[in-house]
Design a protein around this motif. Structure first.
Motif, PDB file in Angstrom:
ATOM      1  N   TYR A   7       0.814  -1.216   0.000  1.00 23.56           N
ATOM      2  CA  TYR A   7       0.000   0.000   0.000  1.00 23.56           C
ATOM      3  C   TYR A   7       0.849   1.268   0.000  1.00 23.56           C
ATOM      4  N   LEU A   8       2.096   1.167   0.436  1.00 19.93           N
ATOM      5  CA  LEU A   8       2.963   2.334   0.565  1.00 19.93           C
ATOM      6  C   LEU A   8       4.152   2.215  -0.370  1.00 19.93           C
ATOM      7  N   ALA A 156      -0.732   9.099   5.451  1.00 19.93           N
ATOM      8  CA  ALA A 156       0.262   8.236   4.809  1.00 19.93           C
ATOM      9  C   ALA A 156      -0.331   7.522   3.602  1.00 19.93           C
ATOM     10  N   LEU A 157      -1.566   7.077   3.712  1.00 14.02           N
ATOM     11  CA  LEU A 157      -2.217   6.419   2.583  1.00 14.02           C
ATOM     12  C   LEU A 157      -2.640   7.426   1.518  1.00 14.02           C
ATOM     13  N   GLY A 158      -3.170   8.540   1.958  1.00 16.48           N
ATOM     14  CA  GLY A 158      -3.742   9.507   1.014  1.00 16.48           C
ATOM     15  C   GLY A 158      -2.740  10.197   0.118  1.00 16.48           C
ATOM     16  N   ILE A 159      -1.469  10.254   0.533  1.00 15.94           N
ATOM     17  CA  ILE A 159      -0.468  10.911  -0.317  1.00 15.94           C
ATOM     18  C   ILE A 159       0.101   9.976  -1.381  1.00 15.94           C
ATOM     19  N   GLN A 160      -0.234   8.705  -1.320  1.00 15.14           N
ATOM     20  CA  GLN A 160       0.348   7.752  -2.265  1.00 15.14           C
ATOM     21  C   GLN A 160       0.014   8.054  -3.730  1.00 15.14           C
ATOM     22  N   PRO A 161      -1.226   8.413  -4.073  1.00 16.99           N
ATOM     23  CA  PRO A 161      -1.502   8.732  -5.480  1.00 16.99           C
ATOM     24  C   PRO A 161      -0.709   9.926  -5.998  1.00 16.99           C
ATOM     25  N   PHE A 174      -1.391   2.664  -3.132  1.00 15.59           N
ATOM     26  CA  PHE A 174      -2.748   2.931  -2.665  1.00 15.59           C
ATOM     27  C   PHE A 174      -3.399   3.967  -3.571  1.00 15.59           C
ATOM     28  N   PRO A 175      -4.625   3.706  -4.060  1.00 12.77           N
ATOM     29  CA  PRO A 175      -5.183   4.553  -5.119  1.00 12.77           C
ATOM     30  C   PRO A 175      -6.022   5.744  -4.657  1.00 12.77           C
TER      31      PRO A 175
END
Length: 225
Positions: A7-8, A156-161, A174-175
């Motif tokens: 996910y990261l 942390a998840l939300g910045i992946q895209p 993570f999309p």
């Protein structure tokens, strides 16, 4: 709330390891000075209890689930470094033995559910305890600790895209963006899992006070001083 592997992006978890490793070393040194025949059984029991409640997922509307983490109790009784290290060990065992969370995501999980949650509770509880009822202070400290931890996970998840996408702009990990992760994760923890963490914190602290009304030695409770 455990982030699994995949996910990261490395851009996220490699710097997180760089931050977490020296913090773990420092926490280990602090906690080692606290351990004795009096404190070790309590810390071990609370760490085991944290492990158990993290394995008990609470279903909520929308088809998802979550859990309390127990960090606040350890941090309030024995200080934030103890809470951070104890929960980090729990998360590591869960990742290695049960696939709950991942190894690449381990530092993010530990820094949020361990470090952020522990320092939030350890700093907030003494402040509130002097101003409101002790049980309310315990509830709010537990609630706040897991809600702020969920903010860290959501970010942390939300910045992946944004930081990890291909040439066409398709996310590689993570999309979903921050606009999705923050309401979904933080909202659920404010309404459900934060309440569970707050109640858990109150119940355990009340129980510890009944069986040990004299409290713990000052050097254990006030390790930050």
């Amino acid at each position: 709330m455990h982030i699994p592997d995949g996910y990261l992006s490395p851009v996220t978890y490699l710097p997180a390891y760089a931050v977490a490793v020296p913090l773990w070393v420092h926490a280990f040194r602090r906690v080692r000075r606290l351990l004795n025949e009096e404190t070790l059984p309590f810390i071990s029991a609370l760490t085991a209890l944290s492990f158990m409640i993290m394995m008990l997922n609470i279903p909520i509307p929308g088809g998802t689930s979550g859990h309390a983490i127990g960090t606040a109790v350890i941090a309030i009784l024995f200080g934030p470094w103890t809470g951070f290290l104890s929960v980090s060990l729990v998360l590591l065992i869960q990742a290695l033995l049960f696939g709950d969370g991942g190894i690449t995501s381990f530092p993010i999980n530990a820094l949020t559910m361990g470090c952020i949650a522990a320092f939030t509770a350890a700093w907030l509880y003494p402040f509130l305890e002097k101003r409101i009822r002790r049980s309310v202070a315990a509830f709010l400290s537990g609630w706040s600790s897991i809600v702020l931890a969920s903010v860290g996970i959501a970010l942390a998840l939300g910045i992946q895209p944004v930081i990890a996408a291909d040439s066409a702009g398709k996310p590689l990990f993570f999309p979903f963006p921050i606009s999705v992760t923050v309401p979904a994760l933080v909202g659920a923890h404010m309404l459900f899992f934060g309440v569970a963490e707050g109640i858990f914190t109150v119940l355990v602290l009340n129980f510890v006070r009944r069986i040990r009304p004299e409290g713990f030695p000052v050097e254990v409770r006030d390790e930050e001083e």
